[in-house]
Design a protein around this motif. Sequence first.
Motif, PDB file in Angstrom:
ATOM      1  N   LEU A 301      67.950 -48.072   4.088  1.00 37.17           N
ATOM      2  CA  LEU A 301      68.504 -46.726   4.103  1.00 37.17           C
ATOM      3  C   LEU A 301      68.352 -46.064   2.731  1.00 37.17           C
ATOM      4  O   LEU A 301      68.096 -44.856   2.652  1.00 37.17           O
ATOM      5  CB  LEU A 301      69.977 -46.765   4.516  1.00 37.17           C
ATOM      6  CG  LEU A 301      70.687 -45.408   4.609  1.00 37.17           C
ATOM      7  CD1 LEU A 301      69.970 -44.482   5.583  1.00 37.17           C
ATOM      8  CD2 LEU A 301      72.147 -45.597   5.031  1.00 37.17           C
ATOM      9  N   ARG A 302      68.475 -46.849   1.652  1.00 38.98           N
ATOM     10  CA  ARG A 302      68.272 -46.283   0.317  1.00 38.98           C
ATOM     11  C   ARG A 302      66.852 -45.733   0.179  1.00 38.98           C
ATOM     12  O   ARG A 302      66.634 -44.650  -0.391  1.00 38.98           O
ATOM     13  CB  ARG A 302      68.523 -47.352  -0.747  1.00 38.98           C
ATOM     14  CG  ARG A 302      69.941 -47.891  -0.778  1.00 38.98           C
ATOM     15  CD  ARG A 302      70.161 -48.768  -2.006  1.00 38.98           C
ATOM     16  NE  ARG A 302      71.444 -49.449  -1.934  1.00 38.98           N
ATOM     17  CZ  ARG A 302      71.599 -50.691  -1.489  1.00 38.98           C
ATOM     18  NH1 ARG A 302      70.538 -51.400  -1.121  1.00 38.98           N
ATOM     19  NH2 ARG A 302      72.792 -51.235  -1.434  1.00 38.98           N
ATOM     20  N   ASP A 303      65.885 -46.480   0.706  1.00 38.23           N
ATOM     21  CA  ASP A 303      64.491 -46.030   0.635  1.00 38.23           C
ATOM     22  C   ASP A 303      64.295 -44.729   1.405  1.00 38.23           C
ATOM     23  O   ASP A 303      63.579 -43.822   0.950  1.00 38.23           O
ATOM     24  CB  ASP A 303      63.558 -47.116   1.187  1.00 38.23           C
ATOM     25  CG  ASP A 303      63.609 -48.403   0.373  1.00 38.23           C
ATOM     26  OD1 ASP A 303      63.967 -48.326  -0.813  1.00 38.23           O
ATOM     27  OD2 ASP A 303      63.304 -49.477   0.938  1.00 38.23           O
ATOM     28  N   LEU A 304      64.934 -44.619   2.572  1.00 41.09           N
ATOM     29  CA  LEU A 304      64.791 -43.415   3.383  1.00 41.09           C
ATOM     30  C   LEU A 304      65.437 -42.214   2.701  1.00 41.09           C
ATOM     31  O   LEU A 304      64.908 -41.094   2.740  1.00 41.09           O
ATOM     32  CB  LEU A 304      65.406 -43.637   4.768  1.00 41.09           C
ATOM     33  CG  LEU A 304      64.656 -44.598   5.695  1.00 41.09           C
ATOM     34  CD1 LEU A 304      65.473 -44.865   6.956  1.00 41.09           C
ATOM     35  CD2 LEU A 304      63.289 -44.029   6.068  1.00 41.09           C
ATOM     36  N   VAL A 305      66.610 -42.425   2.073  1.00 45.30           N
ATOM     37  CA  VAL A 305      67.281 -41.335   1.367  1.00 45.30           C
ATOM     38  C   VAL A 305      66.439 -40.893   0.175  1.00 45.30           C
ATOM     39  O   VAL A 305      66.273 -39.686  -0.085  1.00 45.30           O
ATOM     40  CB  VAL A 305      68.686 -41.777   0.909  1.00 45.30           C
ATOM     41  CG1 VAL A 305      69.301 -40.733  -0.036  1.00 45.30           C
ATOM     42  CG2 VAL A 305      69.602 -41.972   2.123  1.00 45.30           C
ATOM     43  N   SER A 306      65.869 -41.858  -0.571  1.00 45.60           N
ATOM     44  CA  SER A 306      65.018 -41.513  -1.712  1.00 45.60           C
ATOM     45  C   SER A 306      63.797 -40.723  -1.260  1.00 45.60           C
ATOM     46  O   SER A 306      63.381 -39.753  -1.918  1.00 45.60           O
ATOM     47  CB  SER A 306      64.576 -42.785  -2.437  1.00 45.60           C
ATOM     48  OG  SER A 306      65.692 -43.470  -2.984  1.00 45.60           O
ATOM     49  N   ALA A 307      63.215 -41.117  -0.133  1.00 37.74           N
ATOM     50  CA  ALA A 307      62.040 -40.408   0.382  1.00 37.74           C
ATOM     51  C   ALA A 307      62.402 -38.986   0.774  1.00 37.74           C
ATOM     52  O   ALA A 307      61.641 -38.037   0.504  1.00 37.74           O
ATOM     53  CB  ALA A 307      61.467 -41.165   1.576  1.00 37.74           C
ATOM     54  N   LEU A 308      63.564 -38.795   1.401  1.00 40.54           N
ATOM     55  CA  LEU A 308      64.002 -37.448   1.773  1.00 40.54           C
ATOM     56  C   LEU A 308      64.234 -36.602   0.526  1.00 40.54           C
ATOM     57  O   LEU A 308      63.831 -35.431   0.472  1.00 40.54           O
ATOM     58  CB  LEU A 308      65.282 -37.519   2.608  1.00 40.54           C
ATOM     59  CG  LEU A 308      65.922 -36.172   2.952  1.00 40.54           C
ATOM     60  CD1 LEU A 308      64.978 -35.319   3.802  1.00 40.54           C
ATOM     61  CD2 LEU A 308      67.259 -36.364   3.680  1.00 40.54           C
ATOM     62  N   ALA A 309      64.878 -37.204  -0.495  1.00 38.08           N
ATOM     63  CA  ALA A 309      65.128 -36.462  -1.736  1.00 38.08           C
ATOM     64  C   ALA A 309      63.813 -36.032  -2.372  1.00 38.08           C
ATOM     65  O   ALA A 309      63.689 -34.898  -2.884  1.00 38.08           O
ATOM     66  CB  ALA A 309      65.931 -37.327  -2.702  1.00 38.08           C
ATOM     67  N   GLY A 310      62.813 -36.916  -2.347  1.00 35.19           N
ATOM     68  CA  GLY A 310      61.514 -36.567  -2.906  1.00 35.19           C
ATOM     69  C   GLY A 310      60.862 -35.419  -2.164  1.00 35.19           C
ATOM     70  O   GLY A 310      60.289 -34.510  -2.785  1.00 35.19           O
TER      71      GLY A 310
END
Length: 319
Positions: A301-310
Motif C-alpha cells: 500500500l505504501r508503494d501504491l500511495v507513493s505512485a499516486l503522489a508521484g
Amino acid sequence: MTRPIARVLALLEILQSGGTRTVAELAGRLDVDERTVRRYAEHLVELDIPVRSVRGRYGGYRLAPGYRMPPLMLTDEEALAVLLGLVAGRRAGLITTSVAAVESAVSKVRRVLPEALGRRLNALLETADFTSPARKALSAEAEVLLTVAEAARDRHPVGLAYLAGHGGASERVVHPYGVVAHSGRWYLTGFDSASGEVRTFRVDRIKSAEAKAGTFEAPDGFDPAERVLTALAETPHGHDVSVRIQATPEQIRAAFPPSVATLETDGDWVRARIRAQRLDWIPSLLAALDRPFVIERPGELRDLVSALAGRLAERAREG
C-alpha cells in the motif's frame, strides 16, 4: 415455497374471474390438495369475502353475484408511496420475489385505484428514470425472509439449513436478533449454536428456515445494523490493511464507511483496519481525506500511495 396467504389471494383472484370453479380445478391451479383449497375458501369467508359453496357433481366455489373488490381508497400521496415503494424496492434488489410478482402487485394496485389518480401515476411510472442502475434481484425466498423476521420479532429460535460461500452446507439453530438490508442484500444476525458466537448470515444462502419452540432475550443495546456492517468489514479478504489517521472518526467515515473499515481511537489518532481484495482503490481515498496518516501494513500500500503522489505531482507540474 409460497406463503399460504399468497395462495389465498391467488384463490380470490381466480374466483373474481367469474363462474363456479370446481375444487379439483382450484387445487390444480394453486398446486395444493383439495382439503387445502377448502381451508383457503374458509379463510376468505372469515375475511368477509362472500365465497359461496356450490354442491353437486359440478360444484365448487364462486363469489356472490355482483361482488367486486372495492376501489382502493388512497390519497394521491399514499398511492404514490405504495407504487414507488414497489418500484424502488425492485430496483434496489431487496424484493425477494420474481419480477413478475412485483409487476403483478403493481398492476393490481393500479387496477383498483380511481381512474383519474391511476392515469397520473401511470404518467410518472412511464416517464421516470433513475440515475443509479438497478440491482439484480437475489434468489432469497420470501418465505425464508418472512420466517426469520417473524422469529426475530417474537424472539423464537430458528433452525437454518445454510449454504456458506465456499459451498459447505450446515444445519444450525440461531437466536435471530434482527434482519438487515444492505447494498441489495438481506442479512440475518444473531447467536449461532454451531459456533457459539454472534454471526451474520446472508438470507439468500439460507435454504430453509423453521421456527423452533422456546424464547430468548437479545443482548441489551444490540444494534443489528451495526453488527452486520462490522461483520462485513471483518470478512477475510486478500489484504489486511492497517492505517493510523490523524482525524476524527466522523471525518474518516466520509471515506471509509462501517462496511469497509473498523476504527479504533488512540488519542488524536484513529487506526482504520480494512480487509480488501484489492488495494488500488485505497490511496485515492486517503488522499481525499487530506489528513496525516501512517501506513502500518501492508508494504504494497505504501508503494501504491507513493505512485499516486508521484502522478499527482507530475500532473500539477504539467498544469
